[in-house]
Design an enzyme around this catalytic site. Structure first.
Site, PDB file in Angstrom:
ATOM      1  N   GLU A  45      -1.914  28.433  -0.554  1.00 33.36           N
ATOM      2  CA  GLU A  45      -0.464  28.544  -0.708  1.00 33.36           C
ATOM      3  C   GLU A  45       0.052  27.487  -1.690  1.00 33.36           C
ATOM      4  O   GLU A  45      -0.334  26.321  -1.634  1.00 33.36           O
ATOM      5  CB  GLU A  45       0.173  28.341   0.668  1.00 33.36           C
ATOM      6  CG  GLU A  45       1.686  28.381   0.714  1.00 33.36           C
ATOM      7  CD  GLU A  45       2.211  28.196   2.140  1.00 33.36           C
ATOM      8  OE1 GLU A  45       3.378  28.520   2.378  1.00 33.36           O
ATOM      9  OE2 GLU A  45       1.438  27.718   3.014  1.00 33.36           O
ATOM     10  N   LYS A 114       6.858  35.309   0.375  1.00 31.07           N
ATOM     11  CA  LYS A 114       6.686  34.930   1.784  1.00 31.07           C
ATOM     12  C   LYS A 114       7.889  35.416   2.582  1.00 31.07           C
ATOM     13  O   LYS A 114       9.051  35.139   2.236  1.00 31.07           O
ATOM     14  CB  LYS A 114       6.538  33.411   1.896  1.00 31.07           C
ATOM     15  CG  LYS A 114       6.127  32.906   3.273  1.00 31.07           C
ATOM     16  CD  LYS A 114       5.813  31.418   3.208  1.00 31.07           C
ATOM     17  CE  LYS A 114       5.300  30.882   4.540  1.00 31.07           C
ATOM     18  NZ  LYS A 114       4.935  29.458   4.447  1.00 31.07           N
ATOM     19  N   CYS A 150       0.559  32.257   4.728  1.00 33.02           N
ATOM     20  CA  CYS A 150       0.581  31.275   5.806  1.00 33.02           C
ATOM     21  C   CYS A 150       1.318  31.764   7.052  1.00 33.02           C
ATOM     22  O   CYS A 150       0.763  32.513   7.844  1.00 33.02           O
ATOM     23  CB  CYS A 150       1.167  29.953   5.301  1.00 33.02           C
ATOM     24  SG  CYS A 150       0.712  28.537   6.339  1.00 33.02           S
ATOM     25  N   SER A 176      -2.108  25.029   5.698  1.00 37.16           N
ATOM     26  CA  SER A 176      -2.021  24.865   7.152  1.00 37.16           C
ATOM     27  C   SER A 176      -2.444  23.457   7.535  1.00 37.16           C
ATOM     28  O   SER A 176      -3.631  23.138   7.520  1.00 37.16           O
ATOM     29  CB  SER A 176      -2.917  25.900   7.848  1.00 37.16           C
ATOM     30  OG  SER A 176      -2.820  25.800   9.251  1.00 37.16           O
ATOM     31  N   GLY A 291      -5.156  -6.782   7.371  1.00 39.08           N
ATOM     32  CA  GLY A 291      -5.146  -7.992   8.172  1.00 39.08           C
ATOM     33  C   GLY A 291      -6.109  -7.836   9.334  1.00 39.08           C
ATOM     34  O   GLY A 291      -5.884  -7.041  10.238  1.00 39.08           O
ATOM     35  N   SER A 293      -7.860  -8.962  12.708  1.00 38.42           N
ATOM     36  CA  SER A 293      -7.516  -9.803  13.850  1.00 38.42           C
ATOM     37  C   SER A 293      -8.700 -10.100  14.738  1.00 38.42           C
ATOM     38  O   SER A 293      -8.607 -10.968  15.621  1.00 38.42           O
ATOM     39  CB  SER A 293      -6.451  -9.104  14.687  1.00 38.42           C
ATOM     40  OG  SER A 293      -6.985  -7.947  15.308  1.00 38.42           O
ATOM     41  N   GLY A 294      -9.802  -9.386  14.540  1.00 40.75           N
ATOM     42  CA  GLY A 294     -10.899  -9.452  15.491  1.00 40.75           C
ATOM     43  C   GLY A 294     -10.758  -8.420  16.590  1.00 40.75           C
ATOM     44  O   GLY A 294     -11.598  -8.350  17.488  1.00 40.75           O
ATOM     45  N   GLY A 295      -9.700  -7.583  16.527  1.00 40.41           N
ATOM     46  CA  GLY A 295      -9.465  -6.533  17.510  1.00 40.41           C
ATOM     47  C   GLY A 295      -9.946  -5.184  17.022  1.00 40.41           C
ATOM     48  O   GLY A 295     -10.298  -4.993  15.853  1.00 40.41           O
ATOM     49  N   SER A 298      -7.764  -3.152  13.967  1.00 38.15           N
ATOM     50  CA  SER A 298      -8.021  -3.543  12.579  1.00 38.15           C
ATOM     51  C   SER A 298      -9.467  -3.237  12.187  1.00 38.15           C
ATOM     52  O   SER A 298      -9.745  -2.877  11.042  1.00 38.15           O
ATOM     53  CB  SER A 298      -7.699  -5.020  12.355  1.00 38.15           C
ATOM     54  OG  SER A 298      -8.475  -5.857  13.185  1.00 38.15           O
ATOM     55  N   ASN A 374       6.833 -13.753  17.181  1.00 36.99           N
ATOM     56  CA  ASN A 374       7.040 -12.833  16.071  1.00 36.99           C
ATOM     57  C   ASN A 374       7.022 -13.541  14.715  1.00 36.99           C
ATOM     58  O   ASN A 374       6.697 -12.915  13.692  1.00 36.99           O
ATOM     59  CB  ASN A 374       8.351 -12.068  16.249  1.00 36.99           C
ATOM     60  CG  ASN A 374       8.250 -11.004  17.330  1.00 36.99           C
ATOM     61  OD1 ASN A 374       7.154 -10.612  17.711  1.00 36.99           O
ATOM     62  ND2 ASN A 374       9.389 -10.545  17.826  1.00 36.99           N
ATOM     63  N   GLU A 403       0.952   1.700  20.922  1.00 27.91           N
ATOM     64  CA  GLU A 403       1.822   0.558  20.654  1.00 27.91           C
ATOM     65  C   GLU A 403       3.144   0.997  20.045  1.00 27.91           C
ATOM     66  O   GLU A 403       4.211   0.521  20.432  1.00 27.91           O
ATOM     67  CB  GLU A 403       1.108  -0.417  19.721  1.00 27.91           C
ATOM     68  CG  GLU A 403      -0.126  -1.057  20.318  1.00 27.91           C
ATOM     69  CD  GLU A 403      -0.949  -1.818  19.303  1.00 27.91           C
ATOM     70  OE1 GLU A 403      -1.830  -2.582  19.727  1.00 27.91           O
ATOM     71  OE2 GLU A 403      -0.711  -1.652  18.091  1.00 27.91           O
TER      72      GLU A 403
END
Length: 551
Positions: A45, A114, A150, A176, A291, A293-295, A298, A374, A403
């Site tokens: 399409e 269409k 479609c 799609s 960045g 973070s060790g988590g 990321s 923060n 989150e």
């Protein structure tokens, strides 16, 4: 009378607005199909415009350029090679239409418009297009082809009209978008149209990324008995020719290769890779900054980025504060090493000290709280943006859907970035994908073989490390519980009673709902990210920021 027909499925990855390049892509697919002996090439399409073009399609200069490209492709069909069923916009009948054009023997021979314009979820085609009438079949080489664009396939009206007017093969050009439920939905719709009409069907889908949307391709052909006769591979461009023979009771597709499937986690992972790769490449970024973070968020973001772009285009930056553990420093460095990417360390303690001095008088008498937390996150955001400005790499934010649902993210801090690869990925799925990537790396990706994420990253309790001994459990229920509640509230729009029936306390459900509603203003300021669920924030789920409704 024609007794055989070769139809090429051209599964392409166009770029919105790159009209000439998209036209060249169509012509290259036609050249490849000619080498396969094709009589007709079917494109996705709006293959010339790129899909979805949104309000760009309203610009007269853009419309004129598309028309010129259609004319250029049509002229090339004068060489005696295959015809092209081309997706493109069409001006006529007092409006602008989403259309397909049959290009053959050097000219535009037929145009079909269409009829069913989608206006839900990620689609708003009624904003920019006029609906066409119910279409009739397209005559081509003694065959009557029924073109359904479609959404025309998703309900039975267009297919019924085509069958009643003598169509013999249904052709479905598509843009799609992928989500985890859409693969099964579209196949079910295709099978329903085959059952209702008794006609075989060829489905040609776009592949690649466009902003938040990704398209998985996986184009296919069904015979009149609902048997899958051909399927192209998902997540990459391909041109494949199917051979059709006329039988006493209609057209029959000869067996052709049927590409395998990737499984749920493999499909989601490929979607993330495709979305990020095309967002970076189509927008001209040299690479990405992450960045670290060790988590796990990321780490998974870095793995996806490396698989999408290659190690040389990914730069990871660890920005420790006084609260960053030795384990996080080691895990971030090990992950970068496993992926083979550049890893820098930029401590943010000097920035935090400077802000403490700057705000000392204003903060006098107030206890440290989330404001100071923060500041750390925003110091990291400023650091990443400075590196981005200096070297041109796009910042990739690493937050997940769990989150973002409840606002457990810092505006202008960890939300800082140009793209968010995990924006639509719940935390429990993040863990599942991390384990999956450690067990395998699909063919065609650019990252290293073998383990990509340290097991210690997957095993340890998640934490933002913005204060001493902090874990996510201090602010949120366990992610397995949270994600199940969010699945009910966000994905299924269930009532509190229905969510509680899953085994959750009413007070917890109400608390999560309150966080979900209060975080809308943050989500409006979040970067775009790959859509993988049916209810992605921004594209699908759109709630007002100012909202006094309470369940």
């Amino acid at each position: 009378m024609t007794d055989s027909l070769k139809i090429a499925l051209a599964q392409l990855n166009p770029t919105v607005g790159a009209v000439e390049a998209n036209a060249d892509k169509v012509l290259e697919a036609r050249r490849e199909a000619a080498g396969q002996g094709a009589d007709l090439v079917v494109t996705p399409e709006l293959a010339v415009n790129g899909y979805p073009p949104e309000d760009l399609v309203l610009r007269p200069a853009f419309q004129e350029r598309v028309e010129a490209a259609v004319g250029r492709i049509a002229a090339r069909t004068g060489d005696g090679g295959p015809a092209v069923l081309l997706g493109a916009t069409h001006r006529g009948d007092g409006g602008l239409h989403n259309a397909v054009c049959l290009l053959d023997r050097g000219a535009v021979r037929h145009v079909r418009l269409k009829h069913d314009l989608p206006n839900y979820g990620v689609f708003d085609e009624k904003r920019v297009f006029s609906a066409g009438p119910l279409p009739g079949p397209i005559p081509f080489r003694d065959v009557r082809l029924g073109a359904m664009i479609c959404e025309d396939m998703w309900t039975g009206e267009v297919a019924e009209c085509l069958e009643e007017n003598g169509a013999e093969i249904l052709l479905v050009p598509n843009g799609s978008p992928f989500d985890v439920a859409n693969i099964e939905r579209r196949m079910n719709r295709a099978v329903a149209r085959v059952v209702e009409t008794g006609l075989p069907l060829v489905y040609v889908n776009q592949v690649g990324g466009q902003d938040e949307l990704v398209f998985d391709g996986a184009s296919f052909a069904l015979d009149a008995e609902r048997t899958l006769r051909a399927r192209l591979p998902a997540w990459r461009e391909a041109v494949a020719t199917t051979e059709w023979r006329r039988a006493a009771d209609g057209w029959v597709c000869q067996p052709a290769p049927v590409a395998g499937e990737h499984g749920r986690l493999g499909t989601v992972y490929r979607a993330l890779v495709a979305g990020l790769a095309d967002y970076v490449d189509k927008n001209g970024f040299p690479g990405v900054l992450i960045g670290m973070s060790g988590g796990v968020d990321s780490a998974l973001s870095a793995a996806v980025a490396t698989d999408a772009l290659g190690p040389g285009r990914v730069r990871c930056v660890m920005m420790p504060s006084r609260y960053t553990s030795r384990a996080s420093l080691d895990d971030a460095a090990e992950c970068s090493g496993l992926l083979g990417v550049r890893h820098d360390t930029v401590p943010i303690a000097p920035a935090m000290d400077a802000y403490d001095r700057m705000l000392e008088e204003c903060f006098a008498g107030a206890e440290p709280d989330v404001a100071e937390e923060n500041i750390q996150a925003r110091s990291r955001g400023v650091t990443l943006m400075a590196l981005s400005n200096k070297f041109g790499h796009m910042v990739l934010s690493t937050g997940n859907k769990s989150e973002m649902s409840v606002g457990y993210a810092t505006l202008y801090g960890d939300m800082c970035g140009g793209y968010s690869v995990l924006k639509d990925v719940y935390k429990t799925t993040v863990y599942a994908l991390a384990g999956w990537r450690n067990r395998r790396r699909p063919d065609g990706l650019l990252g290293p073989e073998g383990r990509a994420i340290p097991q210690t990253v997957i095993d340890k309790a998640p934490t933002a490390e913005l204060r001493e001994n902090q874990t996510d459990r201090d602010s949120l229920p366990p992610y397995g519980v949270l994600d199940d509640i969010l699945d009910g509230l966000v994905e299924k729009e269930e009532t509190f009673r229905e969510v509680c029936a899953r085994g959750h306390e009413r007070a917890l459900v109400e608390r999560v709902w309150g966080m979900l509603m209060r975080a809308e203003y943050k989500r409006r300021q979040a970067p775009p990210g790959v859509k993988i669920t049916p209810r992605a924030f921004g594209r699908d789920r759109r709630y007002p920021i100012t909202n006094r409704f309470r369940s």
